[in-house]
Write a protein that holds these residues in place. Structure first.
Motif, PDB file in Angstrom:
ATOM      1  N   ASN A   1       0.857  -1.183   0.000  1.00 34.54           N
ATOM      2  CA  ASN A   1       0.000   0.000   0.000  1.00 34.54           C
ATOM      3  C   ASN A   1       0.892   1.231   0.000  1.00 34.54           C
ATOM      4  OD1 ASN A   1      -2.326   1.579   0.138  1.00 34.54           O
ATOM      5  ND2 ASN A   1      -2.307   1.624   2.385  1.00 34.54           N
TER       6      ASN A   1
ATOM      7  N   THR B   1      -9.212  -3.274   0.359  1.00 30.78           N
ATOM      8  CA  THR B   1      -9.634  -4.030   1.543  1.00 30.78           C
ATOM      9  C   THR B   1     -11.021  -4.640   1.365  1.00 30.78           C
ATOM     10  OG1 THR B   1     -10.717  -2.176   2.701  1.00 30.78           O
ATOM     11  CG2 THR B   1      -8.327  -2.404   2.963  1.00 30.78           C
TER      12      THR B   1
ATOM     13  N   VAL C   1       0.836  -7.896   3.939  1.00 26.54           N
ATOM     14  CA  VAL C   1       0.501  -6.534   3.535  1.00 26.54           C
ATOM     15  C   VAL C   1       1.536  -5.602   4.151  1.00 26.54           C
ATOM     16  CG1 VAL C   1      -1.139  -4.624   3.748  1.00 26.54           C
ATOM     17  CG2 VAL C   1      -1.965  -6.930   3.237  1.00 26.54           C
TER      18      VAL C   1
ATOM     19  N   ASP D   1       2.165  -1.856   4.702  1.00 24.01           N
ATOM     20  CA  ASP D   1       1.447  -0.581   4.653  1.00 24.01           C
ATOM     21  C   ASP D   1       2.415   0.572   4.838  1.00 24.01           C
ATOM     22  OD1 ASP D   1      -0.742   1.313   4.728  1.00 24.01           O
ATOM     23  OD2 ASP D   1      -0.292   1.463   6.861  1.00 24.01           O
TER      24      ASP D   1
ATOM     25  N   ARG E   1      -5.940   3.353   6.341  1.00 24.37           N
ATOM     26  CA  ARG E   1      -7.043   2.429   6.582  1.00 24.37           C
ATOM     27  C   ARG E   1      -7.059   2.046   8.058  1.00 24.37           C
ATOM     28  NH1 ARG E   1      -7.706   3.760   2.000  1.00 24.37           N
ATOM     29  NH2 ARG E   1      -8.440   2.526   0.208  1.00 24.37           N
TER      30      ARG E   1
ATOM     31  N   TYR F   1      -7.455  -3.398   7.126  1.00 19.70           N
ATOM     32  CA  TYR F   1      -6.229  -4.082   6.722  1.00 19.70           C
ATOM     33  C   TYR F   1      -6.352  -5.590   6.949  1.00 19.70           C
ATOM     34  CZ  TYR F   1      -3.590   0.284   6.192  1.00 19.70           C
ATOM     35  OH  TYR F   1      -3.134   1.501   5.772  1.00 19.70           O
TER      36      TYR F   1
ATOM     37  N   LEU G   1       0.630  -8.330   8.730  1.00 23.50           N
ATOM     38  CA  LEU G   1       0.523  -6.909   8.409  1.00 23.50           C
ATOM     39  C   LEU G   1       1.743  -6.201   8.986  1.00 23.50           C
ATOM     40  CD1 LEU G   1      -0.951  -4.284   7.508  1.00 23.50           C
ATOM     41  CD2 LEU G   1      -2.133  -4.329   9.726  1.00 23.50           C
TER      42      LEU G   1
ATOM     43  N   LEU H   1       3.258  -2.566   9.524  1.00 23.53           N
ATOM     44  CA  LEU H   1       2.919  -1.147   9.541  1.00 23.53           C
ATOM     45  C   LEU H   1       4.207  -0.336   9.598  1.00 23.53           C
ATOM     46  CD1 LEU H   1       0.080  -1.393  12.222  1.00 23.53           C
ATOM     47  CD2 LEU H   1      -0.253  -1.021   9.766  1.00 23.53           C
TER      48      LEU H   1
END
Length: 324
Positions: A152, A202, A211, A213, A218, A223, A233, A235
């Motif tokens: 993303n 999403t 993912v 990010d 979001r 997510y 995920l 971040l």
């Protein structure tokens, strides 16, 4: 030497080109004559003192470190007495504080020989963004060949490296970006491209093993919908400049850490640190042709304020480079 200096927080107007003292070389440092540097989201965060909570560390009334810039490429001018693997004249790249300047002192452990097939401008685009992408995918994300990865913010500085590194590691890659950048992301090797102005990644029903990010736009619930039941995920903060905030993208990172122990999916926060072993790995990826820095545009040192303004307002794609 000339350098871009700031005494107070604010817009790019607080940045000034000044004559300052050349930094002294420590025992385990190298002094580099900077040929190019690059602009990162970190620069406008520090310039604005945004999010405000970060000023507890950065400096309450103004930044403790007054010269901006983190990435550099150039030639070694001098080395400290404990440095043996680098010598004056070597072409190098790396990370250090205060690279929007004619000279920078960098820890030797954050400096590596420059990729021979890159210009100084291309090499300066690599360190922070490439290292962030590499650590997020390989180290924290534990990416394996054949896995499905979504990036993303695929057209940004870190994102353009993440798409290429994920492909080099054998992943099936989906890149999320705006309409004007879809062809760029495809050209970097993305198998699928999602235009966020037309489709919400999403809510497509497509699940991903990992993912990454880089935007923070979001909710955690959103997510997690894009992840497989055992997916990961990562971040990495990011965010866009919206005129100042108390916590900014930190809120999402805190929520992720808090929820992580209670769900099957891995919710992780990336904290990238300079590492010359990672620089060496990036140099090998570049030398093999699997990764190529994508440079949006370049500015001379005296136009750093305009370069950062462009990064903030235009959501620049790929990397913005400063020539010194």
């Amino acid at each position: 030497m000339k350098a871009i200096v700031q005494d107070r927080y604010g817009s790019p107007d607080v940045l000034e080109l000044r004559e300052v003292e050349r930094p002294p070389v420590g025992d385990r440092e190298v002094l580099v004559r900077v040929r190019a540097a690059s602009v990162n989201a970190r620069d406008w965060h520090l310039m604005r003192g945004d999010p405000y909570l970060a000023r507890l560390v950065l400096g309450l009334r103004g930044p403790k470190a007054q010269i901006r810039g983190t990435d550099f490429a150039g030639r070694v001018e001098a080395v400290g007495k404990d440095v043996t693997r680098l010598r004056p004249g070597d072409e190098v790249f790396g990370e250090a504080e205060g690279t929007f300047a004619e000279y920078v002192c960098a820890p030797a452990d954050a400096v590596e020989p420059k990729p021979a097939n890159l210009t100084f401008e291309q090499a300066a685009a690599v360190p922070l963004a490439g290292n962030t992408a590499l650590m997020g995918l390989r180290d924290l994300g534990r990416l394996r060949p054949g896995q499905r990865v979504l990036v993303n913010g695929a057209s940004g500085g870190v994102g353009t490296f993440a798409v290429q590194i994920a492909k080099a590691l054998g992943a099936e890659v989906t890149g999320v970006c705006g309409t004007r950048n879809t062809e760029l992301v495809r050209s970097l090797g993305a198998d699928h491209v999602v235009d966020y102005s037309r489709e919400d990644f999403t809510r497509t029903g497509r699940r991903h093993d990992l993912v990454l990010d880089l935007v923070g736009n979001r909710s955690l619930a959103a997510y997690r919908r894009a992840l497989t039941p055992g997916g990961t995920l990562v971040l990495s903060g990011g965010g866009v400049s919206e005129g100042g905030s108390l916590v900014g993208p930190m809120a999402l990172l805190v929520k992720g850490r808090a929820l992580s122990p209670f769900v099957r999916q891995r919710l992780l926060v990336l904290t990238a640190a300079p590492d010359r072993k990672n620089l060496a790995a990036l140099r090998e990826l570049v030398a093999s042709g699997r990764v190529t820095p994508a440079v949006d545009r370049t500015y001379p040192l005296c136009e750093v304020p305009e370069a950062i303004r462009y990064l903030e307002v235009e959501h620049a794609r790929a990397k913005v480079v400063i020539t010194v």
